[in-house]
Motif scaffolding. Structure first.
Motif, PDB file in Angstrom:
ATOM      1  N   SER A 136       0.836  -1.194   0.000  1.00  3.44           N
ATOM      2  CA  SER A 136       0.000   0.000   0.000  1.00  3.44           C
ATOM      3  C   SER A 136       0.874   1.248   0.000  1.00  3.44           C
ATOM      4  N   ASN A 137       0.352   2.318  -0.557  1.00  6.61           N
ATOM      5  CA  ASN A 137       1.073   3.594  -0.503  1.00  6.61           C
ATOM      6  C   ASN A 137       1.121   4.163   0.903  1.00  6.61           C
ATOM      7  N   THR A 138       0.355   3.597   1.809  1.00  9.75           N
ATOM      8  CA  THR A 138       0.398   4.041   3.203  1.00  9.75           C
ATOM      9  C   THR A 138       1.282   3.128   4.059  1.00  9.75           C
ATOM     10  N   SER A 139       1.965   2.175   3.431  1.00 11.18           N
ATOM     11  CA  SER A 139       2.810   1.229   4.154  1.00 11.18           C
ATOM     12  C   SER A 139       3.897   1.952   4.941  1.00 11.18           C
ATOM     13  N   TYR A 140       4.030   1.593   6.203  1.00  8.26           N
ATOM     14  CA  TYR A 140       5.089   2.166   7.046  1.00  8.26           C
ATOM     15  C   TYR A 140       6.477   1.728   6.586  1.00  8.26           C
ATOM     16  N   HIS A 141       6.555   0.664   5.783  1.00  3.58           N
ATOM     17  CA  HIS A 141       7.841   0.244   5.228  1.00  3.58           C
ATOM     18  C   HIS A 141       8.468   1.382   4.411  1.00  3.58           C
ATOM     19  N   ARG A 142       7.649   2.172   3.747  1.00  5.33           N
ATOM     20  CA  ARG A 142       8.154   3.263   2.900  1.00  5.33           C
ATOM     21  C   ARG A 142       8.917   4.312   3.696  1.00  5.33           C
ATOM     22  N   PHE A 143       8.627   4.386   4.978  1.00  2.00           N
ATOM     23  CA  PHE A 143       9.228   5.426   5.818  1.00  2.00           C
ATOM     24  C   PHE A 143      10.317   4.887   6.741  1.00  2.00           C
ATOM     25  N   GLY A 144      10.599   3.588   6.670  1.00  2.00           N
ATOM     26  CA  GLY A 144      11.581   2.983   7.570  1.00  2.00           C
ATOM     27  C   GLY A 144      11.020   2.743   8.956  1.00  2.00           C
ATOM     28  N   LEU A 145       9.708   2.585   9.042  1.00  3.33           N
ATOM     29  CA  LEU A 145       9.046   2.433  10.336  1.00  3.33           C
ATOM     30  C   LEU A 145       8.410   1.051  10.516  1.00  3.33           C
ATOM     31  N   ALA A 146       8.732   0.087   9.647  1.00  2.00           N
ATOM     32  CA  ALA A 146       8.134  -1.238   9.749  1.00  2.00           C
ATOM     33  C   ALA A 146       9.146  -2.313   9.382  1.00  2.00           C
ATOM     34  N   PHE A 147       9.042  -3.421  10.076  1.00  2.00           N
ATOM     35  CA  PHE A 147       9.851  -4.598   9.794  1.00  2.00           C
ATOM     36  C   PHE A 147       8.958  -5.820   9.815  1.00  2.00           C
ATOM     37  N   ASP A 148       9.097  -6.663   8.806  1.00  2.00           N
ATOM     38  CA  ASP A 148       8.520  -8.001   8.836  1.00  2.00           C
ATOM     39  C   ASP A 148       9.683  -8.914   9.200  1.00  2.00           C
ATOM     40  N   PHE A 149       9.427  -9.894  10.066  1.00  2.00           N
ATOM     41  CA  PHE A 149      10.528 -10.748  10.504  1.00  2.00           C
ATOM     42  C   PHE A 149      10.016 -12.091  10.984  1.00  2.00           C
ATOM     43  N   ARG A 150      10.941 -13.010  11.126  1.00  2.00           N
ATOM     44  CA  ARG A 150      10.702 -14.354  11.649  1.00  2.00           C
ATOM     45  C   ARG A 150      11.830 -14.704  12.617  1.00  2.00           C
ATOM     46  N   PRO A 151      11.506 -15.381  13.712  1.00  2.00           N
ATOM     47  CA  PRO A 151      12.571 -15.854  14.612  1.00  2.00           C
ATOM     48  C   PRO A 151      13.358 -16.982  13.935  1.00  2.00           C
ATOM     49  N   TYR A 152      14.668 -17.002  14.137  1.00  2.00           N
ATOM     50  CA  TYR A 152      15.471 -18.127  13.663  1.00  2.00           C
ATOM     51  C   TYR A 152      15.254 -19.346  14.559  1.00  2.00           C
ATOM     52  N   ASN A 153      15.111 -19.106  15.862  1.00  2.00           N
ATOM     53  CA  ASN A 153      14.935 -20.179  16.829  1.00  2.00           C
ATOM     54  C   ASN A 153      13.602 -20.880  16.567  1.00  2.00           C
ATOM     55  N   GLN A 154      13.665 -22.134  16.195  1.00  2.00           N
ATOM     56  CA  GLN A 154      12.449 -22.872  15.850  1.00  2.00           C
ATOM     57  C   GLN A 154      11.573 -23.165  17.060  1.00  2.00           C
ATOM     58  N   ASP A 155      12.113 -22.963  18.270  1.00  2.00           N
ATOM     59  CA  ASP A 155      11.322 -23.154  19.488  1.00  2.00           C
ATOM     60  C   ASP A 155      10.502 -21.908  19.830  1.00  2.00           C
ATOM     61  N   VAL A 156      10.711 -20.835  19.089  1.00  2.00           N
ATOM     62  CA  VAL A 156       9.993 -19.579  19.317  1.00  2.00           C
ATOM     63  C   VAL A 156       9.058 -19.347  18.146  1.00  2.00           C
ATOM     64  N   THR A 157       7.789 -19.148  18.441  1.00  2.00           N
ATOM     65  CA  THR A 157       6.828 -18.873  17.374  1.00  2.00           C
ATOM     66  C   THR A 157       6.674 -17.363  17.194  1.00  2.00           C
ATOM     67  N   LEU A 158       6.259 -16.992  16.019  1.00  2.00           N
ATOM     68  CA  LEU A 158       5.990 -15.579  15.767  1.00  2.00           C
ATOM     69  C   LEU A 158       4.875 -15.087  16.681  1.00  2.00           C
ATOM     70  N   LYS A 159       3.930 -15.933  16.977  1.00  2.00           N
ATOM     71  CA  LYS A 159       2.846 -15.576  17.901  1.00  2.00           C
ATOM     72  C   LYS A 159       3.400 -15.243  19.284  1.00  2.00           C
ATOM     73  N   GLN A 160       4.371 -15.994  19.762  1.00  2.00           N
ATOM     74  CA  GLN A 160       4.994 -15.695  21.055  1.00  2.00           C
ATOM     75  C   GLN A 160       5.666 -14.322  21.024  1.00  2.00           C
ATOM     76  N   VAL A 161       6.336 -14.015  19.939  1.00  2.00           N
ATOM     77  CA  VAL A 161       6.999 -12.716  19.813  1.00  2.00           C
ATOM     78  C   VAL A 161       5.957 -11.595  19.802  1.00  2.00           C
ATOM     79  N   MET A 162       4.909 -11.771  19.014  1.00  2.00           N
ATOM     80  CA  MET A 162       3.850 -10.752  18.947  1.00  2.00           C
ATOM     81  C   MET A 162       3.201 -10.542  20.312  1.00  2.00           C
ATOM     82  N   ASP A 163       2.894 -11.630  21.014  1.00  2.00           N
ATOM     83  CA  ASP A 163       2.298 -11.509  22.346  1.00  2.00           C
ATOM     84  C   ASP A 163       3.222 -10.755  23.289  1.00  2.00           C
TER      85      ASP A 163
END
Length: 116
Positions: A72-99
């Motif tokens: 989207s043109n409103t994406s915070y990625h355009r401003f350097g204000l957003a990151f999409d990421f995944r944990p490398y540690n397979q024992d950690v879920t993205l849901k755990q990080v978000m919580d």
């Protein structure tokens, strides 16, 4: 160049789509300041808590954002204000990080949990 305690500018700007299409994804001064602030206030604490994480999308300059399906043109990625990421540690879920982000009071505007 380091933009946070644990993050490099390369991590925040690397894009296979940009490389493939010959798009420079280098930040301007404002985007660089935003990337540094986002790393310092949000991403470094996440890495401190959960270890290494893989940034799948950081900065997207306008030309790159225009080429990303669904962006989207409103994406915070355009401003350097957003990151999409995944944990490398397979024992950690993205849901755990978000919580954890939601519970610990880190400053953020949006936390988007995709691909649940």
């Amino acid at each position: 160049m380091k933009i946070g305690q644990h993050f490099s500018l390369w991590e925040a700007t690397s894009s296979s789509t940009a490389a493939r299409l010959g798009i420079s994804n280098e930040p301007d001064e404002e985007q660089l300041c935003n990337l540094k602030r986002t790393c310092s206030l949000l991403m470094d604490p996440v890495r401190d808590e959960f270890g290494r994480i893989r940034v799948t999308s950081g900065l997207r300059v306008q030309a790159l954002n225009d080429k990303i399906a669904g962006s989207s043109n409103t994406s915070y990625h355009r401003f350097g204000l957003a990151f999409d990421f995944r944990p490398y540690n397979q024992d950690v879920t993205l849901k755990q990080v978000m919580d954890w982000i939601l519970e610990c009071g880190l400053p953020f505007d949006q936390v988007i949990y995709e691909y649940a």
